[in-house]
Design a protein around this motif. Sequence first.
Motif, mmCIF file in Angstrom:
data_model
loop_
_atom_site.group_PDB
_atom_site.id
_atom_site.type_symbol
_atom_site.label_atom_id
_atom_site.label_comp_id
_atom_site.label_asym_id
_atom_site.label_seq_id
_atom_site.Cartn_x
_atom_site.Cartn_y
_atom_site.Cartn_z
ATOM 1 N N THR A 390 5.405 6.620 1.104
ATOM 2 C CA THR A 390 6.298 6.205 0.019
ATOM 3 C C THR A 390 7.761 6.429 0.382
ATOM 4 O OG1 THR A 390 6.234 8.368 -1.093
ATOM 5 C CG2 THR A 390 4.517 6.781 -1.662
ATOM 6 N N LYS A 391 8.043 7.446 1.203
ATOM 7 C CA LYS A 391 9.429 7.758 1.541
ATOM 8 C C LYS A 391 9.961 6.911 2.701
ATOM 9 C CE LYS A 391 9.339 12.493 -0.154
ATOM 10 N NZ LYS A 391 10.359 12.262 -1.179
ATOM 11 N N LEU A 392 9.083 6.519 3.620
ATOM 12 C CA LEU A 392 9.530 5.811 4.809
ATOM 13 C C LEU A 392 9.470 4.292 4.670
ATOM 14 C CD1 LEU A 392 7.811 7.992 7.576
ATOM 15 C CD2 LEU A 392 10.215 8.013 6.916
ATOM 16 N N SER A 393 8.633 3.797 3.775
ATOM 17 C CA SER A 393 8.480 2.343 3.652
ATOM 18 C C SER A 393 9.701 1.718 2.997
ATOM 19 C CB SER A 393 7.246 2.013 2.807
ATOM 20 O OG SER A 393 6.080 2.524 3.385
ATOM 21 N N PRO A 394 10.182 0.572 3.505
ATOM 22 C CA PRO A 394 11.186 -0.193 2.769
ATOM 23 C C PRO A 394 10.631 -0.534 1.386
ATOM 24 C CG PRO A 394 10.891 -1.076 4.983
ATOM 25 C CD PRO A 394 9.793 -0.070 4.770
ATOM 26 N N LEU A 395 11.456 -0.439 0.358
ATOM 27 C CA LEU A 395 10.979 -0.604 -1.007
ATOM 28 C C LEU A 395 10.217 -1.911 -1.183
ATOM 29 C CD1 LEU A 395 10.892 0.502 -3.870
ATOM 30 C CD2 LEU A 395 13.085 -0.631 -4.316
ATOM 31 N N ARG A 396 10.687 -2.974 -0.525
ATOM 32 C CA ARG A 396 10.050 -4.270 -0.716
ATOM 33 C C ARG A 396 8.694 -4.366 -0.032
ATOM 34 N NH1 ARG A 396 14.106 -4.337 2.885
ATOM 35 N NH2 ARG A 396 13.989 -5.525 4.847
ATOM 36 N N PHE A 397 8.361 -3.393 0.829
ATOM 37 C CA PHE A 397 7.080 -3.421 1.533
ATOM 38 C C PHE A 397 6.212 -2.203 1.217
ATOM 39 C CE2 PHE A 397 9.686 -5.820 4.811
ATOM 40 C CZ PHE A 397 9.200 -7.055 4.416
ATOM 41 N N VAL A 398 6.555 -1.430 0.188
ATOM 42 C CA VAL A 398 5.867 -0.158 -0.029
ATOM 43 C C VAL A 398 4.392 -0.366 -0.371
ATOM 44 C CG1 VAL A 398 6.445 0.068 -2.490
ATOM 45 C CG2 VAL A 398 6.076 2.112 -1.096
#
Length: 492
Positions: A390-398
């Motif tokens: 959740t912290k490392l993923s780009p928001l649009r690809f979470v």
Amino acid sequence: MQELKPRPPASAGEMLGHPKGLYLLFGTEMWERLSYYGMRGIFVFYLTSAATAAVFGWQQMSQTELQSQALSYLGWYAMLVYLTPIVGGWVADNVWGQRRSIIFGGILMMFGQFSLGFPHKWLPDGTEIYFLWLGLALMIIGNGFFKPNISTMVGDLYEEGDKRRDTAFTIFYMGINIGSILGYLVVGWIGEKVNYQLGFIVAGIGMLLGVILQLLKSHHYLGEIGVKPSAKLGQKTNAADKHKPLTPEERDRIKVILILGLFTVVFWAGFEQAAGSMNLFAKYNTDLHIFGFEIPASWLQMVNPLFIIILAPIMASLWVGLGDREPNSPTKFSMGLIFLGLGFVSMCGAALQIGDSETIKASPWWLVLAYVFHTIGELCLSPIGLSMVTKLSPLRFVSLMMGLWFAFIGIANKGAAEIGKLVGENGPLETFGGVALAAIFAGILLFFLRNKLVDWMHGAEQEHTEIRPATKEEISITADHEGTPPRHFSAD
């Protein structure tokens, strides 16, 4: 970017400082986990029993061949259980809503258990195997609709910024561990001491109770939560932002997820021997007399959830107490792998005790010690994995990355079945020893890679170490890979 609007809160009042709906979800999840883990605890025993072999026409198979086939069934089932939530989560978010999805999933799982438990003598000859396949298919699909949605509803009970949310997940995930203990205890006893198919029926009744609880009480205690799909509650996505190319920083962070995902496969491929090769070793190669009482083999699997409840608060306090000296996430991952390896060193001790003898049985305390080591490893690795995605993923690809993370776990479960087959081919000592060496080697390798991975996180690790103590306690106690985090994320 996503615009997240809070769900309308339930209005049934509070109990012990939390919305009453939390305890409804707790109870529903507890019954579902009783059903799931109870079935898993006796499944390979059912498939390798002489009675089942006779019904399915497997009489010509040796015990080793029966065990190999049982592990194949378990492996495919466990892998697909982690892939179908991707579909179930999408349907809930875009079509049905969480509430309808978990009811539908629960009903399918209930009928799946009943299909496994349907008495063979009532079926036309040659059709029994189809009921086995039908039962597994129903449980796989039902799990896909249930698993990703019920924990989402826990988060939706609270407005954004409500500090009680952390403790709520602690309470909720206790339901997972209590349910798994009861599943092994009740279904395991009935399945092994009375009748395996009756055990599946009891597991189905457990799921039925969870469904009834939701149907009778959800409107009163949950209000409108989970009724409408998220897509209809005001979530909007900027199409241009969605197709924006990844930045160098985002690419580095995704590399970290993929690398840790590979180590995750190693961990769960070993850890999930619990339901397969370790369970069979407990059944056929272990002295199950403890304090003068002969226990069902499946009861040994209770050690894991029991010690999660005991050790999670201790480890949470340890991380908080270390402050700035708290290990970073890749280091915790490496610790998890090394503890997994130590668990299999203990299994090597059990294998050495029995040697080549068909009459000498291993002490059950070897398996208890192995499960304790595995539990410590799980507490080091599982919650960190979910948090880091959740912290490392780009928001649009979470959502995509979370689905990929669970795909890694699904692949690991299939790999676990293939590893388990090696026990019959090469013997327990060589197989368990190989897993121990692989896990410890992977842990050491990851330890030496840790600083590079932290660099590629570009500051996310600092964000992680600044999580509030309450959240640290929550994610430690929720260190069960069966728990799917909510899909609506907010910064602590």
